[in-house]
Design a protein around this motif. Structure first.
Motif, short mmCIF file in Angstrom:
data_model
loop_
_atom_site.label_atom_id
_atom_site.label_comp_id
_atom_site.label_asym_id
_atom_site.label_seq_id
_atom_site.Cartn_x
_atom_site.Cartn_y
_atom_site.Cartn_z
N VAL A 159 21.68 -0.42 38.86
CA VAL A 159 20.75 -1.33 39.79
C VAL A 159 21.65 -2.58 40.11
O VAL A 159 21.70 -3.08 39.18
CB VAL A 159 18.83 -1.66 38.93
N VAL A 160 21.28 -2.49 41.52
CA VAL A 160 21.71 -4.45 41.88
C VAL A 160 20.83 -4.98 42.42
O VAL A 160 20.07 -4.75 42.86
CB VAL A 160 22.72 -4.39 42.70
N ASP A 161 20.90 -6.55 42.25
CA ASP A 161 19.52 -7.27 42.45
C ASP A 161 20.46 -7.16 44.28
O ASP A 161 21.33 -7.90 44.76
CB ASP A 161 19.70 -8.77 41.97
N VAL A 162 19.41 -7.10 44.90
CA VAL A 162 19.72 -7.44 46.49
C VAL A 162 20.23 -8.88 46.81
O VAL A 162 20.91 -9.09 47.90
CB VAL A 162 18.61 -6.56 47.68
N ARG A 163 19.36 -9.90 46.33
CA ARG A 163 20.02 -11.13 46.69
C ARG A 163 21.50 -11.45 46.36
O ARG A 163 21.82 -11.73 47.58
CB ARG A 163 18.65 -12.21 45.80
N THR A 164 21.34 -10.59 45.48
CA THR A 164 23.60 -11.19 45.26
C THR A 164 24.37 -10.17 46.34
O THR A 164 24.63 -11.21 46.31
CB THR A 164 24.01 -10.23 43.66
N LEU A 165 23.26 -8.75 46.34
CA LEU A 165 24.02 -8.75 47.25
C LEU A 165 24.59 -9.18 48.21
O LEU A 165 25.36 -8.92 49.70
CB LEU A 165 23.99 -7.00 47.71
N ARG A 166 22.97 -9.36 48.83
CA ARG A 166 23.70 -10.43 50.16
C ARG A 166 24.64 -11.76 50.79
O ARG A 166 24.47 -12.23 51.36
CB ARG A 166 22.00 -11.37 51.01
N SER A 167 24.05 -12.25 49.58
CA SER A 167 24.67 -13.54 49.09
C SER A 167 26.55 -13.41 48.84
O SER A 167 26.92 -14.23 49.91
CB SER A 167 24.53 -14.57 47.69
N ILE A 168 26.66 -12.15 48.28
CA ILE A 168 28.15 -11.82 48.24
C ILE A 168 28.45 -11.68 50.11
O ILE A 168 29.69 -11.92 50.76
CB ILE A 168 28.73 -10.67 48.25
#
Length: 875
Positions: A159-168
């Motif tokens: 599981v990965v937090d989508v907000r973290t992905l979008r920030s990256i």
């Protein structure tokens, strides 16, 4: 746990490429010289890897569909500790009720052995122990089927937090935009000093696409010596982390022979954990800027030459002297040889130069200068000696220059050492007064258009001075000398003194017309809130006496600003006075100083002078007297008395030293300096006049202007035949609380202490606007004292009409201001002092030297320079 299938890194994994590149970087950025610990694929990822940024969480689901294992990252992501999460139904716990049916179907498919990747909204259940129940989020989930040890079907969830992905993703996009859109050449260099990446701007200059430059080194772009220098700098930046700004690099672009210049900024790039991963190179082309700088340097040199010309040309009203002053300026700074020819009629005193229209009138060569040992001849034909009268042929370039009033280039003769000559007419007020020729020998740069314009300006300045001298000699000789010699200074002010002065010319009668006398007085402000008081009298009358007086007064001001002791000032004046009446002027004074016994006193003018220096801090006054009447002092509550100052010999006699007397003046004391016209007359002896003057000082506490008027009124019957100069000063010493005085040991820490003392003192004086500037300049002077001086250091701050800072040490070496080059790391201290202060200088003391600067107080700081702007102007 089973391996992650390859499918998870394909197109449905938006981070697959990033993870692959991160893996490549992990392998490629093993530090040089470190032996690998094993197969690079199995090395541990260093801190700050991509997984630390993404914060991947994981948990496992058992055959019953309930959570079986719960990782620490899962605790951080969902906010649920493992003891609460294990045994929960993830669908019931995290999925919105409206989506649970769909979630149960997906779970059944997963437990049936199917992989699944997708984005799932979740919420923290109300039973969460951390108090964040109800928080909603969006997770990207990677589910992979597996089996238990008993062979039952289960699943592992990544599981990965989508907000973290979008920030990256946003950070990567911003980084790509900055890198790609930069108008400067941008290069990323790896720890092996190989190009990792370049932007389009860099590639457009050096050819190819950005990918074509990957793996290249510095030697692929720069010549070998320059490349080695830059490589050494890159290694130093990588090892130390120190950034490099505005490093100048020289090279060539592919396919071009034009030398280019770049300004390079280098800084080390680190990962999130601080691990060095390369060097960022930001370069901009400064070729045009360098060319403009060279042009500006040439312009500054020309401006300096013009400034020197303004200061040195025209100091004399003699035509020949002015011509020599012109040549003293241009040789060798502008040319190697030069001559000046003036119209013979002008030198003969005619009202206008009688030059013919064709430029062939007679001229006299009045000056010649050469910077070469075997001085060649300028021009064609027979050589012309200084003082000879000659004329130019009609068809010559020199005659053409005189005829047209325009400069002419003179071709070089074959075999001549001179390779370039300019003939420049000397034009003043639309009148040609002569011709100046400037020549450069072989090996020097030939004259260009800019040189021609500068030569015209220099010749024009000299021509104006020569024309002024002509007008002076023809019409205004006596009037100009009188005006320059007899104008007393108006409303003089001094630190710690209240000043009043009077100057009265002598009366005239029918049988004895009034002639100009040689009386003078002056008030000269000196560094350290000290003041020089001067009264003098040239013996004799007439124009020459007035001229001698004017020259002596100018010399006194010059010597006073050199901060010499009073006796030294009078000694120097004595040497000057011994040549004033001679035809040779200053040259005769020099010869007389060298041969005192051979000097003829009939050729010199004698003068008397009293010179006093008052220190408002110590309230002490030092006197030196050259045959003048004694000063008069009136202390509060006491009768006036004449100070016992050894009179010495008059100026111009020579051979005898002058003595000094130091007197402490109490607050409110009155000091009077005067000339003999005030106390001497035909009908009354000198002693009677002196007693009358002392007796007139009955009310010294009255305003000084009233005291001056009372003295002149009382002594009216005792003067009239001679000029009168009267200078009166009332002591108003500097208060003790206006002085800050500290002694500092000779150690590096004294610089910081000096700044602290200065800051504290200025704040106590409510001078906060001056704190920054004062601290900076104090730091520079104390540092210089530590570096070049000797003994303990003394710091003194004085507050009066201005702020004065003094730094004392025992060294004898005087500071010298120099111009630092762009690449110099030092040498700008005194430049800063000169830029930021209203005035600065240094003087000798009995035990060493004092370096000082002066700052205007804040209510008059319109002329102050901002420290930041001053610092920027040095680079």
């Amino acid at each position: 746990m089973s391996e992650i299938p390859a499918k998870a890194t394909e197109s449905n994994d938006p981070l697959g490429g990033a993870r692959a590149e991160a893996a490549d970087d992990a392998v490629a950025h093993v530090r040089p010289g470190e032996p690998p610990s094993g197969d690079a694929m199995w090395q541990s990822s260093p801190p700050g890897s991509i997984y630390d940024y993404i914060k991947v969480a994981s948990f496992s689901i058992g055959p019953d569909g309930l959570v079986e294992q719960w990782s620490l990252r899962a605790e951080q992501l969902f906010g649920i500790p493992a003891e609460h999460a294990v045994g929960m139904d993830p669908i019931e716990a995290f999925i919105d009720p409206d989506l649970r049916a769909q979630g149960q179907r997906k779970m059944a498919e997963i437990l049936d052995g199917r992989e699944w990747t997708g984005v799932v909204p979740f919420r923290v259940p109300a039973s969460a122990a951390d108090g964040e129940s109800g928080r909603e989020g969006l997770a990207e989930v990677y589910v992979m089927p597996t089996r238990t040890e008993e062979g039952e079907k289960a699943a592992v969830c990544i599981v990965v937090d989508v907000r973290t992905l979008r920030s990256i993703e946003t950070d990567l996009a911003a980084s790509q935009a900055i890198f790609g859109q930069s108008p400067f050449g941008f290069v990323l260099i790896d720890p092996d000093l190989r190009v990792r990446r370049v932007n389009y701007r860099f590639a457009s200059l050096f050819g190819g696409s950005p990918d074509d430059h990957r793996g290249k080194g510095v030697h692929d772009y720069l010549p070998r010596p320059e490349a080695e220098r830059v490589t050494a700098t890159l290694r130093r930046v990588l090892e130390t982390g120190d950034s490099i700004t505005d490093m100048h690099v020289t090279g060539f672009l592919p396919g071009s022979d034009e030398r280019r210049h770049w300004s390079i900024n280098l800084y080390r790039v680190r990962s999130g954990s601080g691990r060095p991963i390369g060097i960022a190179w930001l370069g901009t082309d400064i070729t045009a800027r360098r060319a403009a700088a060279r042009e500006a340097a040439a312009a500054r040199r020309n401006l300096a030459l013009l400034n020197e010309a303004g200061a040195r040309i025209g100091n004399s009203l003699d035509l020949e002297t002015t011509a020599r002053e012109l040549l003293d300026v241009v040789v060798p700074g502008f040319c190697d040889l030069a001559t000046v020819d003036l119209y013979q009629g002008l030198l003969a005193g005619d009202e206008t130069p009688p030059g013919l229209a064709d430029g062939s009138a007679e001229l006299r060569r009045v000056a010649f200068a050469s910077a070469v040992s075997d001085a060649p001849f300028i021009g064609s034909g027979d050589p012309v000696a200084v003082g000879a009268v000659h004329h130019y042929p009609f068809n010559s370039p020199c005659a053409d220059a005189l005829r047209t009033a325009r400069p002419q280039y003179i071709p070089a003769e074959e075999g001549s050492l001179v390779q370039s000559t300019l003939a420049v007419p000397m034009v003043a007020h639309d009148t040609v007064v002569g011709l100046a020729q400037f020549a450069r020998t072989k090996g020097s740069e030939p004259f260009g258009d800019r040189d021609r314009d500068l030569a015209v300006e220099l010749a024009a300045r000299a021509a104006v001075c020569i024309d002024n001298a002509r007008l002076y000699r023809r019409e205004h000789e006596r009037a100009l000398i009188l005006q320059r010699s007899l104008l007393p200074p108006g409303d003089p002010v001094a630190s710690g003194l209240d000043i009043a002065c009077r100057y009265l010319p002598g009366n005239s009668s029918a049988d004895r017309p009034s002639e100009v006398g040689g009386d003078w007085f002056d008030v000269i402000e000196l560094p350290g809130h000290r003041t020089a008081l001067v009264v003098g009298d040239v013996m004799g009358r007439g124009l020459r006496a007035a001229v001698a007086m004017g020259e002596l007064r100018s010399a006194v001001r010059t010597l006073a600003l050199l901060d010499l002791e009073p006796a030294e000032v009078l000694s120097a004046l004595d040497e000057i006075a011994r040549g004033l009446g001679a035809p040779g002027g200053v040259q005769q004074a020099t010869r007389a100083a060298r041969r005192p016994r051979e000097a003829d006193l009939s050729e010199v003018y004698l003068a008397t002078c009293v010179y006093a220096v008052y220190d408002s801090v110590t309230r002490r006054c030092t006197f030196a007297n050259a045959g003048h009447l004694p000063p008069v002092l009136v202390e509060p509550g006491e009768d006036a008395l004449m100070l016992d100052v050894p009179p010495g010999m008059p100026l111009g006699v020579g051979g005898e030293p002058f003595e000094e007397v130091e007197v402490e003046l109490p607050e409110g004391a009155l000091l009077a300096l005067y000339t003999d016209g005030l106390v001497e007359s035909r009908d009354h002896p000198l002693d009677e006049g002196l007693q009358a003057f002392v007796g007139a000082l009955t009310d010294p506490s009255a305003p000084l202007e009233d005291v001056c008027d009372h003295v002149l009124t009382t002594l009216d019957t005792h003067h009239g035949e001679d000029d009168i100069a009267l200078l009166m000063a009332r002591v108003q010493g500097l208060p003790a609380d206006s002085v800050g005085d500290w002694t500092l040991p000779r150690e590096p820490r004294s610089v910081g202490r000096a700044r602290e003392y200065a800051r504290g003192q200025l704040l106590s004086w409510d001078l906060e606007p001056l704190v920054d500037t004062t601290e900076l300049l104090v730091s520079e002077l104390v540092t210089n004292a530590l570096r070049y001086g000797e003994g303990d250091i003394r710091l003194r701050l004085l507050l009066d009409r201005t702020l004065v800072c003094e730094v004392w040490d025992s060294g004898l070496v005087q500071p010298r201001r120099r111009r630092a080059r762009d690449t110099d790391e030092g040498g700008r201290g005194l430049q800063l002092v000169g830029l930021l202060s209203a005035a600065w200088g240094s003087r000798r003391t009995p035990r060493g030297k004092t370096v000082w600067f002066e700052l205007p107080l804040p209510d008059g700081q319109n002329g102050m320079v901002d420290p930041a702007e001053a610092l920027l102007s040095l680079f």
